[in-house]
Each structure stands twice: as C-alpha cells, then as structure tokens.
Scaffold this motif. Structure first.
Motif, PDB file in Angstrom:
ATOM      1  N   ASP A   8       0.874  -1.160   0.000  1.00 52.19           N
ATOM      2  CA  ASP A   8       0.000   0.000   0.000  1.00 52.19           C
ATOM      3  C   ASP A   8       0.919   1.219   0.000  1.00 52.19           C
ATOM      4  OD1 ASP A   8      -1.687   2.144   0.562  1.00 52.19           O
ATOM      5  OD2 ASP A   8      -2.952   0.963   1.892  1.00 52.19           O
ATOM      6  N   ASN A   9       1.092   1.811  -1.161  1.00 52.14           N
ATOM      7  CA  ASN A   9       2.027   2.930  -1.266  1.00 52.14           C
ATOM      8  C   ASN A   9       1.550   4.156  -0.489  1.00 52.14           C
ATOM      9  OD1 ASN A   9       3.767   1.424  -2.835  1.00 52.14           O
ATOM     10  ND2 ASN A   9       3.067   2.299  -4.780  1.00 52.14           N
ATOM     11  N   ALA A  10       0.254   4.289  -0.309  1.00 52.40           N
ATOM     12  CA  ALA A  10      -0.269   5.418   0.463  1.00 52.40           C
ATOM     13  C   ALA A  10       0.086   5.298   1.943  1.00 52.40           C
ATOM     14  CB  ALA A  10      -1.774   5.510   0.297  1.00 52.40           C
ATOM     15  N   LYS A  11       0.260   4.058   2.397  1.00 55.29           N
ATOM     16  CA  LYS A  11       0.594   3.812   3.803  1.00 55.29           C
ATOM     17  C   LYS A  11       2.059   3.445   3.999  1.00 55.29           C
ATOM     18  CE  LYS A  11      -4.039   2.324   5.153  1.00 55.29           C
ATOM     19  NZ  LYS A  11      -4.856   1.244   5.770  1.00 55.29           N
ATOM     20  N   ASN A  12       2.821   3.430   2.901  1.00 58.00           N
ATOM     21  CA  ASN A  12       4.242   3.052   2.982  1.00 58.00           C
ATOM     22  C   ASN A  12       4.430   1.700   3.669  1.00 58.00           C
ATOM     23  OD1 ASN A  12       4.797   5.491   1.765  1.00 58.00           O
ATOM     24  ND2 ASN A  12       5.605   6.472   3.606  1.00 58.00           N
ATOM     25  N   THR A  13       3.577   0.767   3.321  1.00 63.95           N
ATOM     26  CA  THR A  13       3.566  -0.519   4.014  1.00 63.95           C
ATOM     27  C   THR A  13       3.507  -1.664   2.999  1.00 63.95           C
ATOM     28  OG1 THR A  13       2.492   0.450   5.949  1.00 63.95           O
ATOM     29  CG2 THR A  13       2.360  -1.940   5.704  1.00 63.95           C
ATOM     30  N   VAL A  14       4.250  -2.704   3.301  1.00 60.25           N
ATOM     31  CA  VAL A  14       4.169  -3.938   2.528  1.00 60.25           C
ATOM     32  C   VAL A  14       3.677  -5.044   3.453  1.00 60.25           C
ATOM     33  CG1 VAL A  14       6.610  -4.544   2.969  1.00 60.25           C
ATOM     34  CG2 VAL A  14       5.425  -5.472   0.963  1.00 60.25           C
ATOM     35  N   TYR A  15       2.907  -5.955   2.886  1.00 63.15           N
ATOM     36  CA  TYR A  15       2.295  -7.033   3.653  1.00 63.15           C
ATOM     37  C   TYR A  15       2.722  -8.382   3.092  1.00 63.15           C
ATOM     38  CZ  TYR A  15      -0.794  -3.138   4.858  1.00 63.15           C
ATOM     39  OH  TYR A  15      -1.275  -1.930   5.252  1.00 63.15           O
ATOM     40  N   LEU A  16       2.663  -9.376   3.952  1.00 62.54           N
ATOM     41  CA  LEU A  16       2.843 -10.754   3.515  1.00 62.54           C
ATOM     42  C   LEU A  16       1.740 -11.574   4.162  1.00 62.54           C
ATOM     43  CD1 LEU A  16       4.679 -12.640   1.831  1.00 62.54           C
ATOM     44  CD2 LEU A  16       5.798 -13.258   3.994  1.00 62.54           C
ATOM     45  N   GLN A  17       0.758 -11.954   3.364  1.00 64.11           N
ATOM     46  CA  GLN A  17      -0.314 -12.818   3.828  1.00 64.11           C
ATOM     47  C   GLN A  17       0.144 -14.254   3.666  1.00 64.11           C
ATOM     48  OE1 GLN A  17      -3.426 -12.070   5.198  1.00 64.11           O
ATOM     49  NE2 GLN A  17      -3.498 -14.283   5.560  1.00 64.11           N
ATOM     50  N   MET A  18       0.174 -14.977   4.768  1.00 63.37           N
ATOM     51  CA  MET A  18       0.662 -16.352   4.768  1.00 63.37           C
ATOM     52  C   MET A  18      -0.468 -17.293   5.148  1.00 63.37           C
ATOM     53  SD  MET A  18       4.389 -15.758   6.552  1.00 63.37           S
ATOM     54  CE  MET A  18       3.689 -15.387   8.161  1.00 63.37           C
ATOM     55  N   ASN A  19      -0.856 -18.143   4.230  1.00 63.03           N
ATOM     56  CA  ASN A  19      -1.920 -19.116   4.452  1.00 63.03           C
ATOM     57  C   ASN A  19      -1.357 -20.524   4.381  1.00 63.03           C
ATOM     58  OD1 ASN A  19      -3.786 -16.962   4.503  1.00 63.03           O
ATOM     59  ND2 ASN A  19      -4.133 -17.114   2.298  1.00 63.03           N
ATOM     60  N   SER A  20      -2.122 -21.466   4.869  1.00 59.34           N
ATOM     61  CA  SER A  20      -1.723 -22.889   4.842  1.00 59.34           C
ATOM     62  C   SER A  20      -0.304 -23.059   5.368  1.00 59.34           C
ATOM     63  CB  SER A  20      -1.834 -23.426   3.419  1.00 59.34           C
ATOM     64  OG  SER A  20      -3.151 -23.290   2.923  1.00 59.34           O
ATOM     65  N   LEU A  21      -0.049 -22.463   6.504  1.00 57.62           N
ATOM     66  CA  LEU A  21       1.309 -22.484   7.055  1.00 57.62           C
ATOM     67  C   LEU A  21       1.734 -23.893   7.449  1.00 57.62           C
ATOM     68  CD1 LEU A  21       1.132 -19.172   9.027  1.00 57.62           C
ATOM     69  CD2 LEU A  21       2.912 -19.748   7.369  1.00 57.62           C
ATOM     70  N   LYS A  22       3.029 -24.147   7.275  1.00 60.47           N
ATOM     71  CA  LYS A  22       3.624 -25.440   7.578  1.00 60.47           C
ATOM     72  C   LYS A  22       4.722 -25.251   8.625  1.00 60.47           C
ATOM     73  CE  LYS A  22       3.112 -26.737   2.709  1.00 60.47           C
ATOM     74  NZ  LYS A  22       3.817 -27.205   1.482  1.00 60.47           N
ATOM     75  N   PRO A  23       5.047 -26.286   9.372  1.00 64.99           N
ATOM     76  CA  PRO A  23       6.141 -26.154  10.346  1.00 64.99           C
ATOM     77  C   PRO A  23       7.446 -25.673   9.708  1.00 64.99           C
ATOM     78  CG  PRO A  23       4.895 -28.134  10.801  1.00 64.99           C
ATOM     79  CD  PRO A  23       4.352 -27.569   9.508  1.00 64.99           C
ATOM     80  N   GLU A  24       7.687 -26.042   8.474  1.00 69.28           N
ATOM     81  CA  GLU A  24       8.916 -25.619   7.796  1.00 69.28           C
ATOM     82  C   GLU A  24       8.922 -24.129   7.431  1.00 69.28           C
ATOM     83  OE1 GLU A  24       6.967 -28.216   6.979  1.00 69.28           O
ATOM     84  OE2 GLU A  24       6.884 -28.484   4.786  1.00 69.28           O
TER      85      GLU A  24
END
Length: 123
Positions: free
Chosen positions: A72-88
């Motif tokens: 979101d360039n207006a908020k100067n923020t980058v996101y990482l949505q992580m789904n189906s997470l694994k122990p690795e």
C-alpha cells in the motif's frame, strides 16, 4: 534515515494463517522494490517474495500459492499474507527495501532491512 519495522509474527498451528506488515519510512516508498526474506535457525537467509509498485510480484517456489505479497504505497507498508502455514515456514521474517539492482531473489538487491519478526508454526 530509512527505517523498516515488521510486525504481525507469532505462534500459529499448521494450516493456519498470519499476516505480516512492514512499515517503511525515510524515502519515497513507491520508488523501491520491497521484499520478504526468512531465516530459520542454522540456515541461510532465503528469499520469500518481492513486489514492485504497479503490481509486479515474484515468489519463491516453496511459498507460491500459499503466500501473497502486497503493498500500500499510500501507507508506505508492505504485507505478507501467509496461508496454509507449515512447520517448515518457521523462521524469522525480514522485510527489505532496495532499488532492485540484480536478481530480487538475492540479498544484494536490497540495501535496507528490518529487525525481523518471529513466525513459529506448530505441528
């Protein structure tokens, strides 16, 4: 002075989701590529995902289809949505900012790094 501050890490069960955020300051956010890397204990820091302004993204094969990077360039923020997470996926996750010189999958493309946020996935 450029600062990158990650947040959103934590403990989650396998199959769960987390969203990491990275707030940037100090220079014009939209001009730079933003990346996410991770480092597990005893391992090298590895590329996870990167995003240019305008929607161009790239992912490591190990997370493709499960993780989504957005910015979101207006908020100067980058996101990482992580789904189906694994122990690795357990690691310290770092965001990075750079001019994208060279391959985005290598640390040399980035000149500023955050302090990292811990993600732990239990089985």
């Amino acid at each position: 002075q450029v600062q990158l501050v990650e947040s959103g890490g934590g403990l989650v069960q396998a199959g769960g989701s987390l969203r990491l955020s990275c707030a940037a300051s100090g220079r014009t956010f939209s001009r730079y590529v933003m990346g996410w890397f991770r480092q597990a204990p005893g391992k090298e820091r590895e590329f996870v995902a990167a995003a240019w302004s305008g929607g161009i993204t790239t992912y490591a094969d190990s997370v493709k289809g499960r993780f989504t990077i957005s910015r979101d360039n207006a908020k100067n923020t980058v996101y990482l949505q992580m789904n189906s997470l694994k122990p690795e996926d357990t690691a310290v996750y770092y965001c990075a900012q750079g001019d994208g010189t060279g391959s985005l999958r290598y640390r040399g493309a980035y000149d500023y790094w955050g302090q990292g946020t811990q993600v732990t996935v239990s089985s």
